[in-house]
Design a protein around this motif. Structure first.
Motif, PDB file in Angstrom:
ATOM      1  N   GLU A   1      -2.863  -1.060  10.138  1.00 41.98           N
ATOM      2  CA  GLU A   1      -1.710  -0.994  11.044  1.00 41.98           C
ATOM      3  C   GLU A   1      -0.849   0.238  10.821  1.00 41.98           C
ATOM      4  N   HIS A   2      -0.863   0.781   9.604  1.00 39.14           N
ATOM      5  CA  HIS A   2       0.064   1.866   9.279  1.00 39.14           C
ATOM      6  C   HIS A   2      -0.601   3.210   8.982  1.00 39.14           C
ATOM      7  N   LYS A   3      -1.922   3.242   8.861  1.00 38.40           N
ATOM      8  CA  LYS A   3      -2.563   4.453   8.363  1.00 38.40           C
ATOM      9  C   LYS A   3      -2.315   5.692   9.221  1.00 38.40           C
TER      10      LYS A   3
ATOM     11  N   TYR B   1       0.839   7.724   8.690  1.00 38.17           N
ATOM     12  CA  TYR B   1       0.946   8.512   7.468  1.00 38.17           C
ATOM     13  C   TYR B   1      -0.258   9.420   7.260  1.00 38.17           C
ATOM     14  N   LYS B   2      -0.792   9.906   8.389  1.00 35.24           N
ATOM     15  CA  LYS B   2      -1.788  10.975   8.413  1.00 35.24           C
ATOM     16  C   LYS B   2      -3.125  10.605   7.779  1.00 35.24           C
ATOM     17  N   VAL B   3      -3.495   9.341   7.915  1.00 32.42           N
ATOM     18  CA  VAL B   3      -4.842   8.920   7.531  1.00 32.42           C
ATOM     19  C   VAL B   3      -5.655   8.822   8.816  1.00 32.42           C
ATOM     20  N   ALA B   4      -6.813   9.454   8.856  1.00 30.97           N
ATOM     21  CA  ALA B   4      -7.637   9.497  10.070  1.00 30.97           C
ATOM     22  C   ALA B   4      -8.038   8.098  10.519  1.00 30.97           C
TER      23      ALA B   4
ATOM     24  N   PRO C   1       3.078  17.181 -10.204  1.00 31.56           N
ATOM     25  CA  PRO C   1       2.440  16.714  -8.962  1.00 31.56           C
ATOM     26  C   PRO C   1       2.749  17.624  -7.778  1.00 31.56           C
ATOM     27  N   TYR C   2       1.878  17.605  -6.793  1.00 33.54           N
ATOM     28  CA  TYR C   2       2.126  18.329  -5.553  1.00 33.54           C
ATOM     29  C   TYR C   2       3.293  17.682  -4.810  1.00 33.54           C
ATOM     30  N   ARG C   3       3.953  18.467  -3.984  1.00 33.63           N
ATOM     31  CA  ARG C   3       5.011  17.925  -3.121  1.00 33.63           C
ATOM     32  C   ARG C   3       4.351  17.331  -1.873  1.00 33.63           C
ATOM     33  N   LYS C   4       3.862  16.128  -2.030  1.00 34.66           N
ATOM     34  CA  LYS C   4       3.228  15.410  -0.927  1.00 34.66           C
ATOM     35  C   LYS C   4       3.996  14.104  -0.707  1.00 34.66           C
ATOM     36  N   PRO C   5       4.286  13.734   0.537  1.00 33.83           N
ATOM     37  CA  PRO C   5       5.071  12.517   0.791  1.00 33.83           C
ATOM     38  C   PRO C   5       4.354  11.253   0.350  1.00 33.83           C
ATOM     39  N   ILE C   6       5.128  10.324  -0.183  1.00 36.03           N
ATOM     40  CA  ILE C   6       4.621   9.011  -0.576  1.00 36.03           C
ATOM     41  C   ILE C   6       5.393   7.959   0.214  1.00 36.03           C
ATOM     42  N   HIS C   7       4.677   7.168   0.994  1.00 35.06           N
ATOM     43  CA  HIS C   7       5.284   6.097   1.777  1.00 35.06           C
ATOM     44  C   HIS C   7       4.711   4.770   1.289  1.00 35.06           C
TER      45      HIS C   7
ATOM     46  N   PHE D   1       0.847  -1.196   0.000  1.00 34.72           N
ATOM     47  CA  PHE D   1       0.000   0.000   0.000  1.00 34.72           C
ATOM     48  C   PHE D   1       0.877   1.239   0.000  1.00 34.72           C
ATOM     49  N   SER D   2       0.582   2.125  -0.953  1.00 37.78           N
ATOM     50  CA  SER D   2       1.374   3.342  -1.126  1.00 37.78           C
ATOM     51  C   SER D   2       0.605   4.538  -0.566  1.00 37.78           C
ATOM     52  N   PHE D   3       0.883   4.874   0.676  1.00 33.43           N
ATOM     53  CA  PHE D   3       0.225   6.016   1.327  1.00 33.43           C
ATOM     54  C   PHE D   3       0.690   7.316   0.659  1.00 33.43           C
ATOM     55  N   GLY D   4      -0.271   8.140   0.266  1.00 31.94           N
ATOM     56  CA  GLY D   4       0.049   9.397  -0.396  1.00 31.94           C
ATOM     57  C   GLY D   4      -0.049   9.320  -1.910  1.00 31.94           C
ATOM     58  N   GLU D   5      -0.246   8.130  -2.454  1.00 34.36           N
ATOM     59  CA  GLU D   5      -0.305   7.958  -3.915  1.00 34.36           C
ATOM     60  C   GLU D   5      -1.408   8.788  -4.545  1.00 34.36           C
ATOM     61  N   ASN D   6      -2.550   8.849  -3.882  1.00 34.86           N
ATOM     62  CA  ASN D   6      -3.680   9.605  -4.440  1.00 34.86           C
ATOM     63  C   ASN D   6      -3.649  11.087  -4.095  1.00 34.86           C
TER      64      ASN D   6
END
Length: 335
Positions: free
Chosen positions: A319-321, A324-327, A276-282, A225-230
């Motif tokens: 477990e990881h959301k 990486y700033k997912v509510a 693209p915006y400068r948003k982190p991708i983990h 899962f790529s957090f920040g991809e969207n």
């Protein structure tokens, strides 16, 4: 609309980051068309023998993309990809060791607009794939159409990309001694039409071909899962049933590629553009799911493993959301 211009005084390294990302977007959107135009222009010029020689070699080399491609460690390790990584920035996170004596299918989620995380982590070496998973070679699967385009096919193969045809995937997964990773953006082109900030809907319920492949070759399944991809692009509103969505879906069914109307920022301003915006991708690589080889799996066996994959992907996300700033109250939705 007021335009938010970028400051004049910006560190040179950030300018380089933007330049490299611009090159990447250009490669995705128009490099293939430029390669076709170059091929035709050369054929119609006094250098006609160049495309003729290339076409002859291309005919001889036509099976290479389906036999593991022709990756280039030099291209994958170019220093410019460091700037690509640092633009967002982008990180690859390992959660478990992977045995290099086995073959794997990485299910990549979500697709996003331009699968930035998959490209940075699996088509270059700048996020440390080889150090994290020694002995494994990642191969990103891409629509086979792009491997029919002169010059462009060689460029994408150098990054480890191969066609998404079953023939290509089977070649990787049947490798004796293991060491191959087939990276598949499971949602594919249709999922790109849903990609926008905050979106957590994955096209997965009816996507079972990768599960059948895993069973047939005994390849371990690994959810990714790529957090920040969207988060790195916005997209024009196109809800299901809208005129725009119907046109996009029709074009996707005819051409095989989706055409999301995305936008983000520009080169020298932050208000509009295709950068693209400068948003982190983990990008988090989950634990492998053990798969017992079964050359003729039943529908029930496929469904059982598919359900287990969904459960493991959900567990990985949950477990990881929050890291990486997912509510906490946000969850994955499968369609």
């Amino acid at each position: 609309m007021a335009i938010d211009f970028a400051p004049l005084r910006i560190p040179f390294r950030r300018r380089l980051q933007t330049l490299v990302v611009l090159q990447w977007v250009f490669s995705f959107l128009v490099l293939a068309q430029c390669c076709v135009a170059l091929f035709i222009a050369l054929f119609l010029s006094r250098l006609w023998f160049v495309p003729v020689l290339y076409a002859t070699w291309w005919l001889w080399d036509r099976h290479t993309p389906y036999r593991g491609g022709r990756r280039s460690n030099f291209i994958r390790g170019l220093r410019m990809w460091n700037y690509f990584r640092d633009y967002f920035p982008m990180r690859l996170i390992k959660t478990a060791d992977l045995d290099p004596q086995r073959n794997y299918i990485f299910g990549f989620h979500p697709h996003g607009v331009l699968v930035a995380g998959a490209f940075g982590n699996f088509c270059t070496e700048v996020t440390g794939f080889q150090k994290l998973f020694p002995g494994l070679k990642p191969h990103m699967l891409m629509l086979s159409l792009w491997f029919r385009i002169p010059f462009f096919r060689d460029y994408i193969m150098s990054g480890g990309l191969v066609p998404s045809d079953k023939e290509s995937a089977k070649y990787l997964l049947r490798r004796a001694g293991g060491g191959n990773v087939a990276v598949i953006a499971i949602g594919g082109a249709p999922e790109a039409l849903n990609a926008r900030p905050g979106e957590l809907t994955l096209l997965l319920k009816k996507r079972k071909g990768f599960v059948k492949l895993a069973l047939q070759f005994g390849a371990r399944l690994v959810p990714v899962f790529s957090f920040g991809e969207n988060e790195v692009f916005d997209q024009v509103r196109n809800p299901k049933g809208s005129f725009l969505r119907k046109v996009q879906e029709r074009l996707q069914s005819v051409m095989g590629i989706s055409l999301p109307l995305f936008h983000a920022r520009g080169i020298f301003q932050y208000s509009f553009g295709l950068i693209p915006y400068r948003k982190p991708i983990h990008t988090v690589v989950g634990k492998p799911i053990e798969v017992e080889k079964n050359e003729n799996p039943t529908l029930g066996e496929i469904d059982e493993l598919h359900q287990k994959y969904i459960e493991e992907l959900t567990k990985l996300f949950e477990e990881h959301k929050t890291k990486y700033k997912v509510a906490e109250d946000r969850h994955l939705t499968f369609i």
